[in-house]
Scaffold this motif. Structure first.
Motif, mmCIF file in Angstrom:
data_model
loop_
_atom_site.group_PDB
_atom_site.id
_atom_site.type_symbol
_atom_site.label_atom_id
_atom_site.label_comp_id
_atom_site.label_asym_id
_atom_site.label_seq_id
_atom_site.Cartn_x
_atom_site.Cartn_y
_atom_site.Cartn_z
ATOM 1 N N ASN A 231 -12.568 58.576 -4.968
ATOM 2 C CA ASN A 231 -11.700 58.012 -4.138
ATOM 3 C C ASN A 231 -11.742 58.549 -2.551
ATOM 4 O OD1 ASN A 231 -10.292 56.355 -5.961
ATOM 5 N ND2 ASN A 231 -9.033 57.648 -6.321
ATOM 6 N N GLN A 232 -11.977 59.741 -2.486
ATOM 7 C CA GLN A 232 -12.375 59.965 -1.086
ATOM 8 C C GLN A 232 -13.276 59.671 -0.323
ATOM 9 O OE1 GLN A 232 -13.500 64.189 -0.717
ATOM 10 N NE2 GLN A 232 -13.211 63.956 1.208
ATOM 11 N N MET A 233 -14.045 58.465 -0.862
ATOM 12 C CA MET A 233 -15.712 58.140 -0.422
ATOM 13 C C MET A 233 -14.993 56.403 -0.259
ATOM 14 S SD MET A 233 -18.730 60.126 -2.413
ATOM 15 C CE MET A 233 -20.130 58.979 -2.053
ATOM 16 N N THR A 234 -14.374 56.166 -0.860
ATOM 17 C CA THR A 234 -13.880 54.970 -0.866
ATOM 18 C C THR A 234 -12.997 54.115 -0.623
ATOM 19 O OG1 THR A 234 -12.590 55.012 -2.762
ATOM 20 C CG2 THR A 234 -15.252 53.991 -2.406
ATOM 21 N N ARG A 253 -17.763 47.623 0.935
ATOM 22 C CA ARG A 253 -19.358 48.582 1.222
ATOM 23 C C ARG A 253 -19.552 49.474 1.564
ATOM 24 N NH1 ARG A 253 -22.609 45.608 3.899
ATOM 25 N NH2 ARG A 253 -21.592 43.948 4.835
ATOM 26 N N LEU A 254 -18.973 50.376 1.330
ATOM 27 C CA LEU A 254 -18.633 51.502 0.960
ATOM 28 C C LEU A 254 -19.179 52.254 -0.399
ATOM 29 C CD1 LEU A 254 -15.277 53.123 2.879
ATOM 30 C CD2 LEU A 254 -18.364 54.270 3.515
ATOM 31 N N GLN A 255 -18.529 51.157 -1.876
ATOM 32 C CA GLN A 255 -18.711 51.518 -2.617
ATOM 33 C C GLN A 255 -20.220 51.157 -3.106
ATOM 34 O OE1 GLN A 255 -15.540 48.608 -4.391
ATOM 35 N NE2 GLN A 255 -15.219 50.025 -6.157
ATOM 36 N N GLY A 256 -21.300 50.067 -1.848
ATOM 37 C CA GLY A 256 -22.383 49.688 -3.047
ATOM 38 C C GLY A 256 -23.391 50.861 -1.844
ATOM 39 N N TRP A 257 -23.091 51.670 -1.640
ATOM 40 C CA TRP A 257 -23.787 52.458 -1.353
ATOM 41 C C TRP A 257 -23.760 54.050 -1.805
ATOM 42 C CZ3 TRP A 257 -21.965 52.020 4.589
ATOM 43 C CH2 TRP A 257 -22.604 50.614 4.828
ATOM 44 N N ILE A 258 -22.497 54.177 -2.538
ATOM 45 C CA ILE A 258 -22.908 54.877 -3.191
ATOM 46 C C ILE A 258 -23.440 55.658 -4.526
ATOM 47 C CG2 ILE A 258 -21.017 56.181 -4.816
ATOM 48 C CD1 ILE A 258 -18.725 55.994 -2.933
ATOM 49 N N VAL A 259 -24.573 56.857 -4.436
ATOM 50 C CA VAL A 259 -25.213 57.086 -5.421
ATOM 51 C C VAL A 259 -25.028 57.957 -6.478
ATOM 52 C CG1 VAL A 259 -27.324 55.645 -4.702
ATOM 53 C CG2 VAL A 259 -26.703 58.333 -4.119
ATOM 54 N N ASP A 264 -26.529 66.678 -12.180
ATOM 55 C CA ASP A 264 -24.651 67.444 -12.113
ATOM 56 C C ASP A 264 -23.737 66.457 -11.196
ATOM 57 O OD1 ASP A 264 -25.459 66.085 -9.258
ATOM 58 O OD2 ASP A 264 -25.816 67.774 -8.549
ATOM 59 N N GLY A 265 -23.599 64.986 -12.004
ATOM 60 C CA GLY A 265 -23.010 64.054 -11.420
ATOM 61 C C GLY A 265 -21.836 64.131 -10.101
ATOM 62 N N THR A 266 -22.805 63.952 -8.808
ATOM 63 C CA THR A 266 -21.911 64.311 -7.804
ATOM 64 C C THR A 266 -22.789 63.113 -7.632
ATOM 65 O OG1 THR A 266 -23.559 65.602 -6.409
ATOM 66 C CG2 THR A 266 -22.261 66.699 -7.305
ATOM 67 N N CYS A 267 -21.401 62.534 -6.514
ATOM 68 C CA CYS A 267 -21.831 61.726 -5.636
ATOM 69 C C CYS A 267 -21.728 61.960 -4.265
ATOM 70 C CB CYS A 267 -20.497 60.069 -5.971
ATOM 71 S SG CYS A 267 -20.380 59.890 -7.335
ATOM 72 N N SER A 268 -22.108 60.984 -3.753
ATOM 73 C CA SER A 268 -23.209 60.064 -1.757
ATOM 74 C C SER A 268 -23.935 59.597 -1.864
ATOM 75 C CB SER A 268 -23.921 61.725 -1.981
ATOM 76 O OG SER A 268 -25.786 61.070 -2.700
ATOM 77 N N TYR A 269 -23.733 59.748 -0.303
ATOM 78 C CA TYR A 269 -24.460 58.484 0.091
ATOM 79 C C TYR A 269 -25.285 58.286 0.198
ATOM 80 C CZ TYR A 269 -19.005 57.876 1.444
ATOM 81 O OH TYR A 269 -17.907 57.741 1.048
ATOM 82 N N ALA A 273 -30.068 52.813 3.029
ATOM 83 C CA ALA A 273 -28.962 51.988 2.412
ATOM 84 C C ALA A 273 -28.323 52.121 3.795
ATOM 85 C CB ALA A 273 -28.444 51.445 1.421
ATOM 86 N N VAL A 274 -27.510 52.718 4.496
ATOM 87 C CA VAL A 274 -26.628 52.696 5.506
ATOM 88 C C VAL A 274 -27.734 52.073 6.766
ATOM 89 C CG1 VAL A 274 -25.777 54.364 7.236
ATOM 90 C CG2 VAL A 274 -25.464 54.769 4.382
ATOM 91 N N LYS A 275 -29.145 53.217 6.806
ATOM 92 C CA LYS A 275 -29.653 52.939 7.405
ATOM 93 C C LYS A 275 -29.907 51.158 7.971
ATOM 94 C CE LYS A 275 -33.657 54.497 10.267
ATOM 95 N NZ LYS A 275 -34.678 55.278 10.754
ATOM 96 N N GLN A 276 -30.253 51.153 6.996
ATOM 97 C CA GLN A 276 -31.078 49.321 6.400
ATOM 98 C C GLN A 276 -29.658 48.440 6.956
ATOM 99 O OE1 GLN A 276 -33.978 47.999 5.506
ATOM 100 N NE2 GLN A 276 -33.417 46.414 6.675
ATOM 101 N N TYR A 277 -28.152 49.426 7.168
ATOM 102 C CA TYR A 277 -27.624 47.957 7.298
ATOM 103 C C TYR A 277 -27.136 48.626 8.431
ATOM 104 C CZ TYR A 277 -22.384 47.222 8.385
ATOM 105 O OH TYR A 277 -20.600 46.718 9.228
ATOM 106 N N VAL A 278 -27.429 49.299 9.550
ATOM 107 C CA VAL A 278 -27.487 48.708 10.748
ATOM 108 C C VAL A 278 -28.117 48.901 11.499
ATOM 109 C CG1 VAL A 278 -27.698 50.756 12.800
ATOM 110 C CG2 VAL A 278 -26.523 51.531 10.966
#
Length: 479
Positions: A231-234, A253-259, A264-269, A273-278
């Protein structure tokens, strides 16, 4: 002379009589007590002492025969009520499993150990006994009775389901687990058999943990943490401002960048993929070298298809800025970073300050903020020797040096010529604007016979004015 008999005192006589009476009474009481004691002892010849507890049952004053009949009756009327999830229940009756009482002499043994004549000594003592009341049952019948229970049928079982995260369109929420009613069959059988062995009257399969449980519940710390993190990331919206347009980095779009890190179950961007968007946006907003139209000093419109002037996105820096904004988790506008800039995003992106060179007219103009500062004849490259000045495009000024030595090289790498100049302003590789004081004349058709190696030879005073008023990246229009 006869002596007269002496009479005893009357008080002593009365005391003797009383003593005799008391002794008599005590004798009577003694005989009565012995009789009572014996009567009680006789009573306990075939009855258990008062306070006798056998396997939790009060057997006070009860005979062996009575206890056995009671045990037999209890065995033959035995039933086990099995409480199940959802308020349902099953009952296993004695007849279902062929329960029978087998007298192994345990109750007789307790009676034999009880001495009826010592009943007084038993008063206040612990008389709690535990014996094996051998109530046998048919195990195959019990297995069948268990198998016939409705709760043991597969078609009546609902599998448990783990709690999970659901995207409701605006946020992530935890969908609670489904308990279901699927039983661990082996554990359920063991639990029921143990209850029958212990002659329990009722058991709860829920309390005995016989149900297959969901692996993840709504209060699972990792699930709660993941929901909060997602929720914080999106929850933000980031606007990328390109000057000529804007791009919104929205929730989808933010959801699509989350892995998710499976360890450990943690999420990150996904930074790649973000660079490819740019990078993809570069193709939309970069204008470096694009085709342009240009209205010349003479009022003609020319099409310019060559060159490297224009806007070029600095992809790495813009990616860094976007990632930083995403990690900050705030709604914001990010101004992109340009590696090269045009003067404006409008029209041909040339906004009042530029160098204009006409090959056919052999003339050069320099405008600053819309004002003409230089109008001068020049000598460009000799096209007849393969050294024609590149034309038909807009290039950005790459550098400016004063003074500078121009050096030409032969194909073998040796020096062909060295030419010191006062001012040097390259715009296309080794091609640039510079003075050449040894030239006596400029303009006309000189370039066709005595042209340069590609550079734009300019009178000293004119080139000095340009040099002192021009900045690197200023567009140089050649046609």
């Amino acid at each position: 002379m006869k002596k007269k008999a002496t009479e005893k005192p009357k008080g002593k006589k009365k005391k003797k009589v009383l003593k005799i009476v008391l002794i008599g009474l005590l004798g009577i009481l003694a005989v009565s007590a012995v009789g009572i004691y014996g009567a009680v002892g006789y009573y306990y010849q075939d009855r258990f002492y008062s306070g006798t507890i056998i396997n939790g049952v009060d057997c006070s004053e009860k005979s062996v025969a009575y206890i056995k009949s009671m045990v037999k009756q209890e065995a033959e009327s035995y039933s086990l009520t099995i409480q199940e999830r959802g308020g349902t229940q099953d009952v296993i009756q004695s007849a279902d499993i062929q329960v029978s009482y087998n007298d192994d002499g345990s109750i007789d043994q307790i009676m034999e150990e009880q001495n009826p004549w010592f009943w007084v000594a038993s008063i206040g003592k612990d008389k709690n006994y535990s014996v094996n009341l051998d109530n046998s049952y048919d195990e195959e019948s019990l297995d069948q009775a268990i198998a016939n229970m409705a709760c043991m049928k597969e078609e009546n079982m609902t599998a448990p389901a783990d709690a999970y995260l659901k995207d409701n369109g605006s946020s992530y929420e935890i969908v609670p687990e489904v308990e279901g009613n699927t039983l661990d069959l082996e554990k359920t059988k063991e639990t029921i058999k143990k209850a029958v062995d212990n002659r329990e009257k009722e058991i709860s399969l829920e309390d005995a943990s016989c149900y297959v449980e969901p692996a993840v519940r709504r209060d699972d710390s990792k699930l709660v943490q993941e929901a909060e993190q997602l929720n914080q990331m999106t929850s933000m919206e980031i606007v990328l401002d390109f000057g000529s347009g804007q791009e919104k980095v929205d929730r989808a779009r933010l959801q699509g960048w989350i892995v998710k890190n499976e360890q450990d179950g943690t999420c990150s961007y996904d930074e790649a993929a973000v660079k490819q968007y740019v990078i993809d946006l570069s193709a939309k907003y970069n204008t470096e070298g694009k085709a342009r139209t240009f209205v010349t000093t003479g009022g003609n419109t020319v099409n310019l298809t060559k060159g490297d002037y224009g806007w070029r996105l600095w992809q790495d820096k813009t990616t860094e800025s976007l990632l930083a904004a995403m990690k900050a988790g705030q709604n914001t506008t990010v101004e992109v970073t340009w590696l090269y800039k045009g003067q404006t995003h409008e029209g041909n992106e040339i906004n009042g300050t530029y160098v204009e060179i006409s090959i056919t007219e052999q003339r050069m103009w320099f405008y600053k903020n819309g004002s003409l500062l230089v109008d001068t004849p020049v000598v460009t490259g000799n096209p007849n020797t393969g050294h024609g000045t590149p034309a038909g495009g807009v290039w950005k000024l790459k550098d400016k040096r004063a003074p500078f030595t121009l050096t030409g090289y032969k194909e073998d790498g040796s020096i062909d010529y060295e030419e010191p100049v006062n001012y040097w302003m390259p715009f296309n590789g080794g091609v640039g604007i510079h003075d050449l004081t040894k030239r006596a004349a400029f303009g006309g058709d000189i370039y066709l016979t005595n042209g340069s190696h590609g550079c734009v030879n300019t009178p000293l005073e004119a080139v000095a004015t340009i040099y002192n008023n021009i900045d690197i990246n200023t567009p140089v229009v050649v046609y």
